[in-house]
Design an enzyme around this catalytic site. Structure first.
Site, mmCIF file in Angstrom:
data_model
loop_
_atom_site.group_PDB
_atom_site.id
_atom_site.type_symbol
_atom_site.label_atom_id
_atom_site.label_comp_id
_atom_site.label_asym_id
_atom_site.label_seq_id
_atom_site.Cartn_x
_atom_site.Cartn_y
_atom_site.Cartn_z
ATOM 1 N N THR A 1 -15.755 1.343 -10.068
ATOM 2 C CA THR A 1 -14.545 1.793 -10.763
ATOM 3 C C THR A 1 -14.499 1.299 -12.213
ATOM 4 O O THR A 1 -14.901 0.176 -12.514
ATOM 5 C CB THR A 1 -13.307 1.259 -10.012
ATOM 6 O OG1 THR A 1 -13.384 1.709 -8.674
ATOM 7 C CG2 THR A 1 -12.008 1.724 -10.638
ATOM 8 N N SER B 1 -10.928 7.454 -8.973
ATOM 9 C CA SER B 1 -11.283 8.485 -7.983
ATOM 10 C C SER B 1 -12.409 9.382 -8.491
ATOM 11 O O SER B 1 -13.307 9.754 -7.734
ATOM 12 C CB SER B 1 -10.061 9.357 -7.676
ATOM 13 O OG SER B 1 -9.013 8.560 -7.199
ATOM 14 N N GLY C 1 -14.226 -6.638 -6.978
ATOM 15 C CA GLY C 1 -14.076 -7.766 -6.059
ATOM 16 C C GLY C 1 -15.230 -8.742 -6.204
ATOM 17 O O GLY C 1 -16.382 -8.333 -6.350
ATOM 18 N N ARG D 1 15.326 -9.875 21.483
ATOM 19 C CA ARG D 1 16.555 -9.919 20.688
ATOM 20 C C ARG D 1 17.660 -9.110 21.365
ATOM 21 O O ARG D 1 17.445 -7.970 21.764
ATOM 22 C CB ARG D 1 16.255 -9.317 19.311
ATOM 23 C CG ARG D 1 17.419 -9.275 18.366
ATOM 24 C CD ARG D 1 17.710 -10.629 17.816
ATOM 25 N NE ARG D 1 18.611 -10.589 16.677
ATOM 26 C CZ ARG D 1 19.036 -11.677 16.066
ATOM 27 N NH1 ARG D 1 18.634 -12.874 16.462
ATOM 28 N NH2 ARG D 1 19.849 -11.595 15.042
ATOM 29 N N GLN E 1 16.044 2.270 18.276
ATOM 30 C CA GLN E 1 14.931 1.312 18.175
ATOM 31 C C GLN E 1 13.703 1.866 18.905
ATOM 32 O O GLN E 1 12.573 1.724 18.437
ATOM 33 C CB GLN E 1 15.370 -0.044 18.780
ATOM 34 C CG GLN E 1 14.424 -1.208 18.494
ATOM 35 C CD GLN E 1 14.669 -1.864 17.126
ATOM 36 O OE1 GLN E 1 15.379 -1.323 16.282
ATOM 37 N NE2 GLN E 1 14.082 -3.018 16.905
ATOM 38 N N GLY F 1 16.794 -9.283 9.714
ATOM 39 C CA GLY F 1 16.586 -10.319 8.696
ATOM 40 C C GLY F 1 15.393 -11.206 9.010
ATOM 41 O O GLY F 1 14.644 -11.594 8.114
ATOM 42 N N THR G 1 -5.623 3.151 -1.041
ATOM 43 C CA THR G 1 -6.192 3.537 -2.333
ATOM 44 C C THR G 1 -7.681 3.245 -2.443
ATOM 45 O O THR G 1 -8.452 4.095 -2.894
ATOM 46 C CB THR G 1 -5.429 2.791 -3.465
ATOM 47 O OG1 THR G 1 -4.054 3.152 -3.378
ATOM 48 C CG2 THR G 1 -5.968 3.149 -4.830
ATOM 49 N N GLU H 1 -11.658 2.427 -1.496
ATOM 50 C CA GLU H 1 -12.619 3.201 -0.682
ATOM 51 C C GLU H 1 -12.213 4.676 -0.642
ATOM 52 O O GLU H 1 -12.457 5.368 0.341
ATOM 53 C CB GLU H 1 -12.720 2.640 0.746
ATOM 54 C CG GLU H 1 -13.328 1.270 0.842
ATOM 55 C CD GLU H 1 -14.831 1.248 0.619
ATOM 56 O OE1 GLU H 1 -15.450 2.326 0.620
ATOM 57 O OE2 GLU H 1 -15.367 0.148 0.411
ATOM 58 N N ASP I 1 -8.987 7.135 -2.648
ATOM 59 C CA ASP I 1 -7.543 7.357 -2.574
ATOM 60 C C ASP I 1 -7.250 8.379 -1.461
ATOM 61 O O ASP I 1 -7.945 9.388 -1.330
ATOM 62 C CB ASP I 1 -7.081 7.887 -3.935
ATOM 63 C CG ASP I 1 -5.670 8.386 -3.887
ATOM 64 O OD1 ASP I 1 -4.764 7.560 -4.018
ATOM 65 O OD2 ASP I 1 -5.475 9.608 -3.708
HETATM 66 C C1 LIG Z 1 -7.387 -4.753 -4.929
HETATM 67 C C2 LIG Z 1 -8.401 -3.740 -5.364
HETATM 68 C C3 LIG Z 1 -9.738 -3.964 -5.107
HETATM 69 C C4 LIG Z 1 -10.708 -3.063 -5.551
HETATM 70 N N1 LIG Z 1 -12.026 -3.360 -5.387
HETATM 71 C C5 LIG Z 1 -12.961 -2.579 -5.995
HETATM 72 C C6 LIG Z 1 -14.329 -2.968 -6.025
HETATM 73 O O1 LIG Z 1 -14.714 -4.028 -5.504
HETATM 74 N N2 LIG Z 1 -15.216 -2.160 -6.647
HETATM 75 C C7 LIG Z 1 -14.834 -0.975 -7.222
HETATM 76 O O2 LIG Z 1 -15.685 -0.280 -7.760
HETATM 77 N N3 LIG Z 1 -13.535 -0.580 -7.221
HETATM 78 C C8 LIG Z 1 -12.591 -1.360 -6.634
HETATM 79 N N4 LIG Z 1 -11.275 -0.971 -6.659
HETATM 80 C C9 LIG Z 1 -10.889 0.267 -7.305
HETATM 81 C C10 LIG Z 1 -10.467 1.352 -6.323
HETATM 82 O O3 LIG Z 1 -11.570 1.822 -5.620
HETATM 83 C C11 LIG Z 1 -9.753 2.437 -7.131
HETATM 84 O O4 LIG Z 1 -8.515 1.890 -7.513
HETATM 85 C C12 LIG Z 1 -9.571 3.704 -6.338
HETATM 86 O O5 LIG Z 1 -10.782 4.373 -6.179
HETATM 87 C C13 LIG Z 1 -8.562 4.664 -6.987
HETATM 88 O O6 LIG Z 1 -8.856 4.895 -8.306
HETATM 89 P P1 LIG Z 1 -7.737 4.707 -9.444
HETATM 90 O O7 LIG Z 1 -7.132 3.382 -9.265
HETATM 91 O O8 LIG Z 1 -8.377 5.022 -10.724
HETATM 92 O O9 LIG Z 1 -6.626 5.779 -9.109
HETATM 93 P P2 LIG Z 1 -6.530 7.262 -9.684
HETATM 94 O O10 LIG Z 1 -7.750 8.007 -9.312
HETATM 95 O O11 LIG Z 1 -6.147 7.235 -11.100
HETATM 96 O O12 LIG Z 1 -5.299 7.786 -8.836
HETATM 97 C C14 LIG Z 1 -3.933 7.589 -9.220
HETATM 98 C C15 LIG Z 1 -3.067 8.616 -8.513
HETATM 99 O O13 LIG Z 1 -3.494 9.923 -8.887
HETATM 100 C C16 LIG Z 1 -3.695 10.709 -7.750
HETATM 101 N N5 LIG Z 1 -4.857 11.588 -7.940
HETATM 102 C C17 LIG Z 1 -6.043 11.293 -8.543
HETATM 103 N N6 LIG Z 1 -6.874 12.337 -8.463
HETATM 104 C C18 LIG Z 1 -6.215 13.305 -7.807
HETATM 105 C C19 LIG Z 1 -6.550 14.631 -7.375
HETATM 106 N N7 LIG Z 1 -7.744 15.155 -7.583
HETATM 107 N N8 LIG Z 1 -5.619 15.323 -6.691
HETATM 108 C C20 LIG Z 1 -4.408 14.806 -6.445
HETATM 109 N N9 LIG Z 1 -4.048 13.568 -6.805
HETATM 110 C C21 LIG Z 1 -4.926 12.829 -7.471
HETATM 111 C C22 LIG Z 1 -3.996 9.734 -6.616
HETATM 112 O O14 LIG Z 1 -3.592 10.280 -5.372
HETATM 113 C C23 LIG Z 1 -3.163 8.524 -7.003
HETATM 114 O O15 LIG Z 1 -1.887 8.644 -6.444
HETATM 115 C C24 LIG Z 1 -10.301 -1.867 -6.204
HETATM 116 C C25 LIG Z 1 -8.949 -1.628 -6.428
HETATM 117 C C26 LIG Z 1 -8.009 -2.561 -6.053
HETATM 118 C C27 LIG Z 1 -6.579 -2.330 -6.414
#
Ligand SMILES: Cc1cc2nc3c(=O)[nH]c(=O)nc-3n(C[C@H](O)[C@H](O)[C@H](O)COP(=O)(O)OP(=O)(O)OC[C@H]3O[C@@H](n4cnc5c(N)ncnc54)[C@H](O)[C@@H]3O)c2cc1C
Length: 692
Positions: free
Chosen positions: A186, A192, A225, A365, A384, A452, A473, A475, A477
């Site tokens: 990323t 994505s 990571g 409860r 519930q 609570g 998100t 692996e 989104d």
């Molecule tokens: C805690 C954490 C650990 C991570 N670890 C790693 C790691 O070790 N190595 C690594 O490489 N990455 C890592 N990542 C990155 C992670 O893989 C990306 O955040 C993820 O792939 C999403 O990409 P983005 O954040 O750019 O979101 P975006 O792609 O910008 O998405 C943002 C929003 O836009 C929407 N969207 C985007 N494209 C479309 C579409 N075509 N159609 C409709 N909606 C869309 C999505 O649904 C989402 O709601 C990590 C992220 C976090 C937060």
């Protein structure tokens, strides 16, 4: 013995007898509504579903056997190890920096002291690897993710994208944690859209090296990571550039992965040309050190290209068995689906923990009750039950579906069968998206259903919710993954009309698409008997009918809109429709697997419990989407009403065995460990925690 004899009493002698107290606790658990409440129970039952509710007898031991995966022994080893090492357990309150160090210590102890070596299983026995991941994630989700980064992402890139020379050189160091590493895909501007990444690796034929560069701020590797503190290497995804003799000067061969050392092996200092920053405090998973990486003309040997799908010779010639950039890209990402499988599987485990805490607490409860009678268990309230029982049924359904996914993935790793690869790709995308979204929503519901006390950090919902949230998100989104499922369905749909073969998961489309697309039968649309509604054929047909209709109608719409909007615009115009289609398909697959597991369960009492759970899962989903079924007259008004009534009745029935059902997840106390889940001891545990 009368059930009332077992109701715990603060003044009872049993307080001083731990064994007797334990029996009391269990009896409460197994017989959730003790005697004095039975009348109330009956009243509530009468309110909801006449007098049909006979409680099923569940043999918890047998049900545990039906539910148990093949690798329970290694999971128990993990639990026993951490249970015996309180200094390695993550406290409720811990700073980011301490948490990161603790997480690394936990991982080192797991590998070097407990002797559990996950890396060997990544390729050889993925089911065992996922079982370890699940157990480790229950100890601390940060630890599960840290382990996943090391073995599945960094290690997985070396194993799956590299060749023998890479395995020979790096395997042992990855395995024994001498080579902690990162997976750097990323970037700040591209998550994505992986093909949009801008980091470049340019081949220098003079020195026989690649030069890794971050061309602008948007190309800084972000969220990586293990990068902020512990990593010594990174598998860096970059566009491979080869020098050419034309005016362009270089040719872009598409995204490839490269091994880049990022810190000095001895001093741990950041290496020249590399800049590392900390991504800082996160909403959750603070035991994982996510960082940002920038490269300035970092030189690595040509051998560091992970060259399974494309290679560069000494004289700068590119070779690949795959003909195009797109095919190579698909093959590269296809090798990385293991992370998705692991997330889907681990998400179910989070759901099990949350459901167990919420249900055990809800059984215990008591609030309000009929006049002059004891207060009733909050799980006796229909509302519930509505919150928690379909969730419990879904947990069972997801358990079997993700076990199936793990089996298919393991099979794929052995056979490399092309059709299976496609099938696992779509199934892992769909299940990961569907299950993690469901779990994320359920975590809030579980917290809320414990009132609570659900908000106290020690009761775990906060940490589970925060840590798990990002499963939606990373692996891939979820919204993007569901589109891959929809795209695959459309491909299969076209294939069907060309007379080609369909992948296994889509079998039902091959077999009966025409049946599902014909007009609903006005006679069966009115059938409303319990036998009919609980018939797996009715349930599966209803799910598949919906998917087939959605598939056919979206294909027609896409065709129509693409004439004016082009394919990208048409896709976007139909996007919500496509997402509904993907979810609908995944729900069908989940139901199919659940029905198969009910049928094959060898123990009669467990089979009856699973059948109940299965009917609730199926009818609850149909009821949730009743508008769609009514719109096309698949379900007549009288049938819709019958489905609703039966769903409430089944929720009530499941409530009666809810204690046994959560016990059958067989989670050790160490994993649920929320004081409010400790049944009759809840209040004393809880008050002790607060300091009384
Ligand atoms: C805690 C954490 C650990 C991570 N670890 C790693 C790691 O070790 N190595 C690594 O490489 N990455 C890592 N990542 C990155 C992670 O893989 C990306 O955040 C993820 O792939 C999403 O990409 P983005 O954040 O750019 O979101 P975006 O792609 O910008 O998405 C943002 C929003 O836009 C929407 N969207 C985007 N494209 C479309 C579409 N075509 N159609 C409709 N909606 C869309 C999505 O649904 C989402 O709601 C990590 C992220 C976090 C937060």
């Amino acid at each position: 013995m009368e059930t009332t004899d077992l109701i715990p009493s603060r003044t009872d002698d049993n307080e001083s007898h731990p064994t007797a107290r334990r029996i009391q606790r269990l009896s409460l658990h197994l017989t959730p509504a003790p005697r004095p409440l039975d009348r109330t129970d009956a009243q509530l039952q009468a309110l909801t579903c006449a007098s049909r509710a006979a409680k099923l007898n569940v043999d918890t031991k047998s049900l545990i056997v039906c539910m148990r995966g093949k690798h329970r022994d290694v999971q128990e080893k993990v639990f026993e190890f951490f249970n015996a090492r309180p200094e390695l357990q993550t406290p409720v309150e811990i700073s980011k920096d301490d948490h990161r160090e603790l997480c690394m210590r936990q991982l080192l102890a797991l590998v070097r002291e407990a002797g559990i070596r996950p890396f060997g299983y990544v390729a050889e026995d993925p089911a065992k690897y996922f079982a370890i991941l699940e157990a480790v994630g229950s100890v601390d989700m940060s630890l599960g993710i840290k382990m996943g980064v090391q073995y599945s992402l960094w290690g997985g890139a070396v194993l799956n994208l590299g060749t023998k020379k890479h395995k020979d050189k790096y395997y042992d160091g990855i395995d024994n944690l001498e080579y902690p590493g990162c997976f750097a895909m990323t970037e700040l501007h591209h998550g994505s859209n992986v093909q949009g990444i801008q980091t470049v690796a340019t081949f220098d034929p003079i020195t026989d090296e690649f030069i890794i560069d971050t061309p602008n701020d948007g190309a800084i590797k972000w969220w990586i990571g293990n990068a902020a503190v512990h990593g010594k290497f990174a598998s860096v995804f970059a566009k491979l550039m080869l020098p050419t003799h034309d005016t362009k000067g270089v040719s872009d061969m598409g995204v490839h992965a490269f091994i880049v050392p990022i810190r000095d092996f001895k001093t741990h200092e950041t290496l020249p040309g590399i800049e590392i920053h900390d991504c800082g405090h996160k909403i959750g998973l603070n035991g994982v050190d996510n960082g940002a990486l920038r490269f300035r003309s970092v030189r690595i040997p040509r051998d560091n290209l992970l060259n399974r799908f494309g290679d560069v010779s000494r004289d700068g010639k590119y070779t690949s068995s795959l003909p195009s950039i797109n095919k190579r890209f698909a093959a590269t990402l296809g090798e990385l689906v293991g992370g998705r499988v692991g997330l889907a599987y681990s998400s179910v485990s989070v759901l099990k923990v949350a459901a167990t805490i919420a249900i055990r607490y809800s059984l215990l409860r008591q609030q309000f009750g009929p006049p002059k009678q004891p207060e009733v268990s909050i799980l006796d309230y229909q509302s519930q039950q509505h919150k928690l029982m379909p969730m419990l049924a879904s947990t069972y359904a997801f358990h079997f579906a993700t076990l199936h996914l793990v089996e298919k993935y393991s099979e794929m790793k052995k056979s490399h069968d092309e059709q299976l690869v496609g099938d696992v790709h779509a199934l892992s995308a769909g299940l990961k998206a569907y299950v993690t979204s469901y779990t994320a929503k359920s975590l809030s519901t579980c917290r809320e259903s414990c009132g609570g006390h659900g908000y106290a950090a020690v009761n775990r919902f906060g940490i589970l919710r925060n840590d798990h949230d990002i499963f939606q998100t990373f692996e891939g989104d979820n919204t993007v993954l569901l589109q891959q499922v929809a795209g695959d369905l459309l491909k299969q749909y076209k294939e069907k009309f060309r007379g080609g073969t369909l992948a296994v998961t889509w079998n039902y489309l091959r077999e009966s698409m025409n049946t599902y697309l014909s007009q609903p039968n006005p006679v069966t649309a009115r059938w409303e008997s319990e036998d009919h509604l609980r018939d797996p054929k009715f349930q599966l047909d209803a799910f598949r009918y919906r998917t087939s209709r959605l598939l056919q109608s979206v294909a027609v719409r896409l065709n129509k809109h693409s004439k004016t909007l082009g394919s990208f615009g048409a896709w976007n115009r139909c996007l919500n429709h496509l997402l509904t289609l993907a979810e609908s398909h995944i729900e069908s697959v989940i139901l199919e697997k659940l029905i198969e597991n009910v049928k094959s369960c060898p123990d009669a009492s467990s089979r009856a419990a699973l059948k109940l759970v299965c009917d609730l899962y199926a009818l609850d989903r149909i009821w949730n989407d009743i508008g769609t079924y009514r719109n096309v007259d698949y379900v007549a008004p009288n049938k819709a009403k019958a489905i609703h009534k039966l769903t409430e009745y089944l929720s009530f029935q499941v409530r009666n065995i809810a204690g046994e059902l959560v016990d059958s997840f067989d989670l050790p106390d160490y994993v649920t460990r929320a004081p409010i889940a400790m049944q009759s001891e809840a209040y004393s545990q809880y008050t002790q925690y607060v300091g009384f």
